[in-house]
Design an enzyme around this catalytic site. Structure first.
Site, mmCIF file in Angstrom:
data_model
loop_
_atom_site.group_PDB
_atom_site.id
_atom_site.type_symbol
_atom_site.label_atom_id
_atom_site.label_comp_id
_atom_site.label_asym_id
_atom_site.label_seq_id
_atom_site.Cartn_x
_atom_site.Cartn_y
_atom_site.Cartn_z
ATOM 1 N N ASP A 175 0.652 -1.496 -0.081
ATOM 2 C CA ASP A 175 0.250 0.183 0.006
ATOM 3 C C ASP A 175 1.218 1.085 -0.178
ATOM 4 O O ASP A 175 1.587 2.039 0.984
ATOM 5 C CB ASP A 175 -0.980 -0.085 1.765
ATOM 6 C CG ASP A 175 -1.683 0.953 1.390
ATOM 7 O OD1 ASP A 175 -2.893 1.241 -0.325
ATOM 8 O OD2 ASP A 175 -1.263 2.602 1.277
ATOM 9 N N TYR A 193 3.772 9.751 0.924
ATOM 10 C CA TYR A 193 4.404 9.085 1.452
ATOM 11 C C TYR A 193 5.257 9.503 1.464
ATOM 12 O O TYR A 193 7.094 8.649 2.551
ATOM 13 C CB TYR A 193 4.178 7.567 1.499
ATOM 14 C CG TYR A 193 2.581 7.020 2.212
ATOM 15 C CD1 TYR A 193 2.068 7.552 2.721
ATOM 16 C CD2 TYR A 193 2.583 5.519 1.855
ATOM 17 C CE1 TYR A 193 0.828 7.428 2.638
ATOM 18 C CE2 TYR A 193 1.156 5.208 1.961
ATOM 19 C CZ TYR A 193 0.527 6.191 2.190
ATOM 20 O OH TYR A 193 -1.105 6.217 2.944
ATOM 21 N N LYS A 195 -1.277 6.353 -4.817
ATOM 22 C CA LYS A 195 -2.357 7.185 -4.511
ATOM 23 C C LYS A 195 -2.696 8.208 -5.189
ATOM 24 O O LYS A 195 -0.977 9.004 -4.940
ATOM 25 C CB LYS A 195 -3.153 7.211 -2.844
ATOM 26 C CG LYS A 195 -3.234 6.496 -1.976
ATOM 27 C CD LYS A 195 -3.809 5.950 -0.778
ATOM 28 C CE LYS A 195 -3.057 5.134 -0.145
ATOM 29 N NZ LYS A 195 -2.224 4.549 0.128
ATOM 30 N N HIS A 216 -7.064 10.069 -2.618
ATOM 31 C CA HIS A 216 -5.891 10.336 -1.397
ATOM 32 C C HIS A 216 -6.516 10.814 -0.406
ATOM 33 O O HIS A 216 -7.608 9.879 0.512
ATOM 34 C CB HIS A 216 -4.758 10.827 -1.066
ATOM 35 C CG HIS A 216 -3.623 10.013 -0.138
ATOM 36 N ND1 HIS A 216 -2.933 9.923 -0.582
ATOM 37 C CD2 HIS A 216 -4.077 9.445 1.132
ATOM 38 C CE1 HIS A 216 -2.132 9.344 1.059
ATOM 39 N NE2 HIS A 216 -3.468 9.315 1.536
#
Ligand SMILES: NC(=O)c1ccc[n+]([C@@H]2O[C@H](COP(=O)([O-])OP(=O)(O)OC[C@H]3O[C@@H](n4cnc5c(N)ncnc54)[C@H](OP(=O)(O)O)[C@@H]3O)[C@@H](O)[C@H]2O)c1
Length: 330
Positions: free
Chosen positions: A48, A53, A82, A115
């Site tokens: 994921d 990130y 995302k 997201h």
């Protein structure tokens, strides 16, 4: 929901998605490639990821090493990423998706998600990547800058990703029931997945029922609850669900860890779970959720812990961290 090769899987638009994935938020960049490699070696086939990130290149390095070593093929992996808030304008959606694909060294996503239902002003790749929340960090008091982009326009551009073979499935994160009803009214390609925060202190029953009514699969993020938010000062250790009585009791009866009980509870409710860990010794623990099950009383007792406690709430953390109040939950 079914099990194959001793692994739980979730049916998503007719395709089996591994029910346990590795969450990649807050894994330090320096550790990420090794963590991904170790996870794939331990048996993880679901990752994921997200542009936000900040570690997608390193995730890609881990995948490349694992596939080069013959641990798995690309086709055997389920990779989710995302679309970040600053790329909601239809003309930026494909470029954002391609940037994530390039960083990961992939040609398609198994699943690509919006997201947040939050559109922020565009920041180009050269200025900053990932751009995060604040429009101009040199002037942090300016905070977030909203963009007037309807979610329907973003969704149409997400549908084009499927037509262009960049994403096999598309979906959304952090949507409320009202946003799901709205999305279902205009989606030509229906969302395959809803990814939302869910754990025993935030059971999200109405949202899960609504998703089920529409045939949308659900992934529970932050499935272990408070733990992810302690280091961010958004939760206290005392709020950990791993010490809650029904969790500890079930763990003792089944001879598994409290984390396994909480993750298994998520799986038995029909959600996928994507626990994050930076500790190699926990990878196997979090993946090993078959071979035991919670009985009806245990499921009910753990569900009864619900306090509607949301740890990941932009209406709270954006104001605290960036000085902008932007609520998405009533
Ligand atoms: N769509 C979204 O908006 C959204 C938002 C948040 C998260 N997510 C996704 O969901 C994933 C998971 O959520 P999360 O990272 O917030 O939280 P989480 O996976 O529920 O919890 C992670 C925390 O639990 C600890 N932990 C992991 N396994 C454990 C175990 N077996 N026993 C005890 N502690 C354990 C980890 O510490 P160590 O690392 O030290 O093990 C870390 O502090 C994210 O990584 C991300 O991929 C998506």
């Amino acid at each position: 929901m079914g099990t194959s090769e001793n692994r739980v899987s979730i049916n998503i638009a007719g395709k089996a998605m591994p029910g346990v994935g590795l969450g990649l938020w807050k894994i330090d960049r320096e550790q990420t490639a090794d963590a991904v490699y170790a996870a794939i070696k331990a048996g993880y086939r679901h990752l994921d990821s997200a542009a936000d990130y900040g570690n997608e290149k390193e995730v890609g390095e881990g995948i490349a090493r694992a596939t080069a070593d013959g641990l798995c093929t690309r086709e055997e992996l389920w990779v989710t990423s995302k679309l970040w808030n600053t790329y909601h304008s239809p003309e930026h959606v494909e470029a954002a998706c391609r940037r994530s694909l390039d960083d990961l060294g992939l040609t398609y996503f198994d699943l690509y998600l919006i997201h947040f239902p939050i559109a922020l002003a565009y920041v180009d790749f050269e200025t900053r990547y990932p751009p995060e929340w604040v429009f101009d960090p040199a002037q942090p008091e300016a905070g977030m800058k909203r963009a007037p982009v309807p979610l329907s326009a973003t969704w149409a551009a997400m549908e084009d990703l499927v037509s262009n073979n960049l994403a096999r499935q598309i979906g959304v994160c952090n949507y409320s029931t009202a946003l799901l009803h709205d999305l279902m009214s205009y989606a030509k390609i229906k969302p395959a997945m809803l990814q939302v925060e869910s754990h025993p202190y935030l059971t999200q029953e109405a949202l899960l029922r609504t998703a089920a009514d529409y045939g949308i699969a659900v992934t529970a993020f932050s499935p272990l609850g408070a733990l992810s938010y302690v280091s961010l000062d958004m939760a206290s250790e005392a709020e950990s669900v791993l010490t809650a009585k029904p969790v500890v009791a079930a763990a003792a009866r089944l001879n598994v860890s409290p984390a396994q009980v909480v993750l298994r509870w998520g799986i038995q409710r029909g959600t996928a779970v994507i626990p994050k860990t930076s500790r190699p010794e926990r990878l196997q623990e979090n993946l090993s959720l078959e071979g035991f099950s919670l009985d009806d009383e245990e499921m009910a007792a753990i569900s009864a812990l619900n306090q509607n406690r949301r740890f990941n709430d932009p209406g709270v953390f954006c104001e605290a961290a960036f000085g902008t109040f932007h609520s998405i939950y009533d």
